[in-house]
Write an enzyme that holds these catalytic residues in place. Structure first.
Site, short mmCIF file in Angstrom:
data_model
loop_
_atom_site.label_atom_id
_atom_site.label_comp_id
_atom_site.label_asym_id
_atom_site.label_seq_id
_atom_site.Cartn_x
_atom_site.Cartn_y
_atom_site.Cartn_z
N LYS A 1 0.82 -1.21 0.00
CA LYS A 1 0.00 0.00 0.00
C LYS A 1 0.85 1.27 0.00
O LYS A 1 0.39 2.33 -0.41
CB LYS A 1 -0.96 -0.02 1.17
CG LYS A 1 -2.02 -1.11 0.99
CD LYS A 1 -3.11 -1.05 2.00
CE LYS A 1 -4.23 -2.03 1.65
NZ LYS A 1 -3.81 -3.46 1.75
C1 LIG Z 1 -4.40 -4.52 1.09
C2 LIG Z 1 -3.62 -5.78 0.97
C3 LIG Z 1 -4.00 -6.80 0.04
C4 LIG Z 1 -5.23 -6.71 -0.83
O1 LIG Z 1 -5.15 -5.73 -1.82
P1 LIG Z 1 -6.47 -5.17 -2.53
O2 LIG Z 1 -6.04 -4.04 -3.38
O3 LIG Z 1 -7.38 -4.73 -1.40
O4 LIG Z 1 -7.08 -6.29 -3.31
C5 LIG Z 1 -3.19 -7.92 -0.03
N1 LIG Z 1 -2.09 -8.06 0.76
C6 LIG Z 1 -1.73 -7.12 1.64
C7 LIG Z 1 -0.53 -7.36 2.48
C8 LIG Z 1 -2.46 -5.94 1.78
O5 LIG Z 1 -2.09 -5.02 2.68
#
Ligand SMILES: *Cc1c(COP(=O)(O)O)cnc(C)c1O
Length: 452
Positions: A107
Site C-alpha cells: 500500500k
Molecule cells: C491490502 C492488501 C492486500 C489486498 O489488496 P487489494 O487491493 O485490497 O485487493 C493484499 N495483501 C496485503 C498485504 C495488503 O495489505
C-alpha cells in the site's frame, strides 16, 4: 484525460477534481473516460520512476509535467531500493516485491504518492483537509506514513484497541508528527468502521470539518499501482506474462486489468483469495454472494465486499451505467448477484481464480521455504499457491507484504520467525502516541473538533 462515474451521475471532470472527490458524488466510482494505449517501445528501457511518469501523463493533464516528475521523485525517496519494486526469480516463478516502502506493505506504493498529491493540490487551492479512516492494520500505517508531516492535512485513524498486530500498532503509534492522530477504540474493527461511516454520513459535520478519505476507491491509488505491472513485465524479459495477485478489495488486481487493457501483454490475471472467497466464486461460477467474514492468517484479505469491484463490472458491462445502477441496487437489496455464461466467458478472457485456505497458506510457505530459502508472507503465499495451481508458466506473483509483519504465521509455518528489518526493531524504543476512546460516535466527533 477527463473522468466520469460508473453510475453516470458525474462526467467531464479533470484528474485533480476526480482525485479530491474520492467516491463519486452519485455513489459510484470514478473511471477515466477511455483507457489509453501505452507505447511499449517507449517504456522498455526506463527506470521505475520514468515508467511512472509516462503512465501518469496518459491519465493526468491538469498538472504540469515538471510537477508530476517532482511528485514521483518525492514519493519514492522513502523506499529502500532504487528499483522501488524489485523482481526476483525464485523456484519457477517471479516474485515482485512490493514491500520496500516505509511500512513494508504494497500500500505504500500508492499512499506515498497520494500524500504528496494531496499536499500539492491543496496548496494550489489554498485549502486543507482532515483525513478520517478506520484500519485493521496495514492501510492505517501506510496512510499515516503517506500523510505525516504534510502541510494543510490532518489524519485521524481509528484502530481497534489491542486488536491489531504488534508491528502494525508500533508503526502507527510511534509517528510523532503533530498532524497525526491515532485513536484506539474500545471495540472491534467493525465498530471503528461503523463510527467512520456514520461520521461521513453526517454531511453537515463532514463539510464543516472538511473530512476526506484515503481508502482504495480513490482513483489515484489505482493509477499508482498500474506502474509496477509495466515495470515487472519489462524486467522479466518475457514476451508475455501472467500475474498472480493476492486480492481483498480488488484494487491491486484492477490496476493489472488496466495495464492489460492499455496493451501490456498479460496472458491472464490470477485472482487469489483466502477463505473469504466471494471473488473466487464470482470468477469461477458467476456467483457473487456475500457470506460472513472469516478470520485468517492473511488479514488484509479478510474482506467480503470488494470496494473496487464496481469498477470492473462497469467494464464487464461495456460501460453501461444503467446496468451498473440496476445491479448495484440489486446487490445492496439482496447481498448477491448471479452472472450468466456470456458474462463469464468475458471474465475468463482476463481472469482465473483460486482460493487458498489457512492450511494451504501454511503449506505453501513451508514448501517454498524448503525449496528456495525464501520466506513468503501469508498474503503472498496465497498468490503463489494460486500460481502453482494454475500450472501456467512465466507467472509473476505480487508480493504484497514483508514476512516480518506477520511473524506468528511464519513461525507456525516453518518453525522460525523471519529476520526483522532494523526499521521495525527501532520502533520498539520509541514513545507511543495514541488516544483511547470509548466505542462512541459522539466521542470521536468531539475529539476531531478539539484537535483540528
Ligand atoms: C491490502 C492488501 C492486500 C489486498 O489488496 P487489494 O487491493 O485490497 O485487493 C493484499 N495483501 C496485503 C498485504 C495488503 O495489505
Amino acid at each position: 484525460m477527463r473522468y466520469k462515474s460508473t453510475r453516470g451521475g458525474v462526467s467531464n471532470i479533470g484528474f485533480k477534481e476526480a482525485f479530491l472527490m474520492g467516491l463519486a458524488s452519485d455513489g459510484g466510482l470514478i473511471v477515466p473516460e477511455y483507457i489509453p494505449k501505452a507505447d511499449l517501445s517507449r517504456l522498455e528501457n526506463l527506470s521505475y520512476k520514468e515508467i511512472a511518469f509516462e503512465i501518469f501523463r496518459l491519465f493526468i493533464d491538469d498538472i504540469d509535467a515538471d510537477d508530476i516528475k517532482k511528485l514521483i521523485n518525492d514519493s519514492y525517496v522513502n523506499f529502500d531500493t532504487e528499483e522501488i519494486t524489485p523482481l526476483v526469480r525464485e523456484d519457477d516463478l517471479y516474485i515482485l516485491e512490493l514491500f520496500h516502502g516505509p511500512t513494508f506493505a504494497f500500500k505504500d506504493v500508492a499512499l506515498q504518492f497520494l500524500g504528496n498529491l494531496f499536499e500539492f493540490v491543496l496548496n494550489e487551492t489554498h485549502s486543507y483537509i482532515n483525513i478520517l479512516g478506520a484500519t485493521s492494520g496495514d492501510t492505517g500505517s501506510a496512510a499515516i506514513y503517506g500523510l505525516k508531516g504534510k502541510k494543510n492535512i490532518n489524519i485521524f485513524i481509528l484502530h481497534p484497541n489491542n486488536a491489531v498486530s504488534e508491528v502494525q500498532k508500533l508503526q502507527m503509534v510511534t509517528v510523532e508528527d503533530k498532524n497525526v492522530f491515532n485513536i484506539a477504540i474500545d471495540g472491534t474493527f467493525d465498530d471503528c468502521q461503523r463510527i467512520v461511516k456514520s461520521i461521513f454520513s453526517d454531511l453537515e459535520f463532514k463539510n464543516r470539518y472538511r473530512l476526506g478519505a484515503v481508502n482504495s476507491i480513490n482513483w489515484a491509488r489505482i493509477l499508482a499501482q498500474i506502474v509496477y505491472y509495466f515495470y515487472a513485465y519489462f524486467k522479466s524479459g518475457k514476451s508475455s506474462v501472467t500475474f498472480s495477485v493476492p486480492t481483498g478489495n480488488f484494487g491491486d488486481i484492477l490496476a493489472g486489468y488496466f495495464a492489460k487493457r492499455m496493451g501490456l501483454p498479460i496472458e491472464k490475471l490470477i485472482l487469489a483469495t483466502n477463505s473469504n472467497d466471494i471473488l473466487y466464486r464470482f470468477v469461477r461460477f458467476g456467483d457473487y454472494s456475500l457470506s460472513k467474514v472469516v478470520k485468517t492468517i492473511s488479514p488484509s484479505m479478510d474482506i467480503q465486499i470488494a470496494s473496487n469491484f464496481e469498477r470492473y463490472l462497469y467494464y464487464l458491462f461495456n460501460e453501461d451505467t444503467n446496468r451498473i445502477n440496476k445491479v448495484m441496487g440489486e446487490f445492496s437489496d439482496n447481498g448477491k448477484l448471479k452472472f450468466g455464461k456470456d458474462d463469464l466467458d468475458k471474465v475468463h478472457k482476463d481472469f482465473i481464480s483460486y482460493a487458498c485456505s489457512v492450511e494451504d497458506t501454511l503449506k505453501t510457505i513451508k514448501l517454498f521455504y524448503d525449496e528456495t530459502g525464501y520466506i513468503l508472507d501469508p498474503h503472498t503465499a496465497a498468490g503463489v499457491f494460486a500460481a502453482k495451481q494454475s500450472g501456467l508458466g512465466d507467472v509473476i506473483c505480487l508480493s504484497t507484504a514483508h514476512p516480518a509483519k506477520f511473524p506468528d504465521a511464519i513461525q507456525r509455518a516453518i518453525g522460525i520467525k523471519p529476520a526483522e528489518p532494523e526499521a521495525i526493531t527501532n520502533l520498539r524504543g520509541k514513545t507511543k502516541k495514541f488516544s483511547v476512546l470509548p466505542n462512541s460516535i459522539s466521542d470521536v466527533k468531539l475529539f476531531i473538533k478539539q484537535n483540528v
